[in-house]
Write a protein that holds these residues in place. Structure first.
Motif, PDB file in Angstrom:
ATOM      1  N   LEU A 121      42.244  52.298  69.670  1.00 36.08           N
ATOM      2  CA  LEU A 121      42.919  53.267  68.811  1.00 36.08           C
ATOM      3  C   LEU A 121      42.886  54.646  69.456  1.00 36.08           C
ATOM      4  CD1 LEU A 121      44.238  54.046  66.111  1.00 36.08           C
ATOM      5  CD2 LEU A 121      41.938  54.384  65.202  1.00 36.08           C
TER       6      LEU A 121
ATOM      7  N   CYS B  21      38.525  51.480  61.948  1.00 35.89           N
ATOM      8  CA  CYS B  21      39.550  51.096  62.923  1.00 35.89           C
ATOM      9  C   CYS B  21      39.795  49.587  62.844  1.00 35.89           C
ATOM     10  CB  CYS B  21      39.112  51.474  64.337  1.00 35.89           C
ATOM     11  SG  CYS B  21      38.782  53.226  64.527  1.00 35.89           S
TER      12      CYS B  21
ATOM     13  N   SER C  84      42.158  48.017  64.771  1.00 38.49           N
ATOM     14  CA  SER C  84      42.729  47.554  66.032  1.00 38.49           C
ATOM     15  C   SER C  84      41.972  48.198  67.189  1.00 38.49           C
ATOM     16  CB  SER C  84      44.211  47.927  66.139  1.00 38.49           C
ATOM     17  OG  SER C  84      44.975  47.285  65.149  1.00 38.49           O
TER      18      SER C  84
ATOM     19  N   ALA D 272      47.696  51.903  68.542  1.00 36.25           N
ATOM     20  CA  ALA D 272      46.615  51.066  69.031  1.00 36.25           C
ATOM     21  C   ALA D 272      47.277  49.995  69.865  1.00 36.25           C
ATOM     22  CB  ALA D 272      45.846  50.443  67.872  1.00 36.25           C
TER      23      ALA D 272
ATOM     24  N   GLU E 270      48.294  53.833  60.263  1.00 38.06           N
ATOM     25  CA  GLU E 270      48.671  52.431  60.363  1.00 38.06           C
ATOM     26  C   GLU E 270      47.532  51.574  60.904  1.00 38.06           C
ATOM     27  OE1 GLU E 270      51.364  49.058  60.366  1.00 38.06           O
ATOM     28  OE2 GLU E 270      51.231  50.967  59.308  1.00 38.06           O
ATOM     29  N   TYR E 271      46.624  52.177  61.667  1.00 40.66           N
ATOM     30  CA  TYR E 271      45.615  51.393  62.373  1.00 40.66           C
ATOM     31  C   TYR E 271      44.197  51.644  61.880  1.00 40.66           C
ATOM     32  CZ  TYR E 271      49.460  50.079  65.258  1.00 40.66           C
ATOM     33  OH  TYR E 271      50.665  49.571  65.677  1.00 40.66           O
TER      34      TYR E 271
ATOM     35  N   GLU F 220      37.627  48.783  67.972  1.00 36.61           N
ATOM     36  CA  GLU F 220      37.830  48.141  66.677  1.00 36.61           C
ATOM     37  C   GLU F 220      36.504  48.058  65.914  1.00 36.61           C
ATOM     38  OE1 GLU F 220      39.641  43.943  64.849  1.00 36.61           O
ATOM     39  OE2 GLU F 220      39.800  44.414  66.983  1.00 36.61           O
TER      40      GLU F 220
ATOM     41  N   HIS G  40      49.837  43.270  70.752  1.00 37.75           N
ATOM     42  CA  HIS G  40      49.891  43.831  69.391  1.00 37.75           C
ATOM     43  C   HIS G  40      51.125  44.706  69.269  1.00 37.75           C
ATOM     44  CE1 HIS G  40      47.986  44.967  65.578  1.00 37.75           C
ATOM     45  NE2 HIS G  40      48.718  46.059  65.736  1.00 37.75           N
TER      46      HIS G  40
END
Length: 360
Positions: free
Chosen positions: A171, A166, A168, A40, A217-218, A189, A45
């Protein structure tokens, strides 16, 4: 590999807090992935190096306000007390949709509809009506058609669906669980994607009627109930013809009806292009039963120009594979997949490929 949601985490990512403020402080103890490119990619970021086998005292440094951390931790504790995000859970105990009204009474204005087994916060009771809040809708429903207390909890445990939320913007949704796999689309997001399975560092999800993958991870994995659908999108104001309003109202009658691949029945089941074909046929417009072919009709416009009744197309690897009807207020109605059937989504729930104006 199980990845808990935000409210379940003991450890969170070491991040700058920025716009997330105190809420991000609760996530200062999580492990990132060493050297993995960001899946993402909003501006600024990054993924931080792995942190392992450390305590709170050793990881909180001068960049983290202890009071912020404690406050965020308490918020997370309170969140865990909720049932699937609801403080006082109520479940719509109906076969199709439960009307949500502006005031307690059959003659009150309709402000939304709760799908079968949708969840809500029960805010109060008045003369056989419950005041509820579900999604963006707040109003009154008949108490006879709502389950509360232990009955609501039991049904929620059966009906809640595991979703990937989500966390972030931008994505990437990929064809396979690999950084080398082609990107199908980007997801905003806050969007929720139905989880098929969790496979190591990847989560297999449903993107409409196709399986796809996102980086674990996102996303935050959490169980979710359906929410009420707002009716405010029916109030378009000037510049929208009666036929457009009528077409959208007609399409919304079939919310929750089944998705059937190759189908064209608005009641017994349709796929995305079959749904569009049948809705437009009601208004004398003949369209083929294929989203890619439908995209060749009408006039190309931008999403910012879209009016209710325009068509929004989505693609995979540049090939159109999904179509939806724009209904105003940044939303579309579409036959999504066998689990959700005909539903309303944000128009940008995945990246739009093309927008066409069929109605002149």
């Amino acid at each position: 590999m199980y990845r808990p949601g935000k409210s379940d985490r003991k450890f969170g990512k070491l991040e700058k807090f920025g716009k997330f403020g105190a809420a991000a402080a609760a996530c200062v103890l999580c492990a990132g992935f060493m050297g993995m490119p960001a899946e993402a990619a909003p501006a600024g970021h990054t993924i931080h190096d792995t942190v392992s086998s450390v305590g709170v005292g050793s990881i909180l440094d001068e960049s983290v306000d202890t009071q912020q951390y404690l406050a965020a931790a308490e918020n997370a504790k309170q969140e865990r007390k909720k049932i699937y995000g609801y403080e006082n859970l109520g479940i719509a105990n109906v076969n199709d949709y439960l009307n949500v009204r502006e005031a307690p009474g059959e003659d009150a204005e309709l402000v939304g509809k709760m799908p079968r087994h949708a969840g809500a916060d029960v805010l109060g009771e008045e003369d056989g009506w419950l005041k509820v809040r579900s999604g963006k809708v707040t109003g009154y429903v008949k108490a006879d058609y709502m389950l509360t207390g232990s009955q609501a909890r039991a049904l929620a445990d059966e009906e809640a669906t595991e979703m990937a939320v989500c966390n972030s913007g931008g994505l990437r949704v990929r064809e396979e669980g690999s950084l080398d796999a082609p990107v199908i689309t980007l997801v905003a997001e806050g969007e929720e994607l139905e989880v098929v399975s969790q496979e190591g560092d990847w989560v297999k999800i449903m993107l409409d009627d196709e399986e796809a993958y996102v980086s674990a991870e996102y996303v935050d994995i959490a169980k979710r109930l359906e929410k009420a659908v707002s009716m405010t999108e029916l109030k378009y104001g000037q510049g929208v013809s009666d036929v457009r309003v009528d077409l959208v109202n007609y399409a919304k009658q079939f919310l929750g009806n089944p998705y059937v691949w190759g189908g064209t029945s608005l009641t017994k089941g349709a796929d995305c292009s079959g749904f569009v074909l049948s809705v437009f046929a009601k208004y004398g417009v003949s369209l083929p039963h294929h989203s890619g072919s439908q995209e060749k009709y009408g006039t190309k416009i931008s999403l910012s120009e879209a009016k209710p009744g325009d068509l929004v197309f989505y693609a995979k690897n540049g090939v159109i594979n999904h179509v939806a009807i724009y209904i105003g207020n940044g939303q579309v109605i579409h036959a999504s997949n066998p689990r959700t059937g005909i539903k309303i989504s944000n128009a940008s729930y995945r990246t739009p490929y093309s927008v066409r104006r069929i109605l002149s």
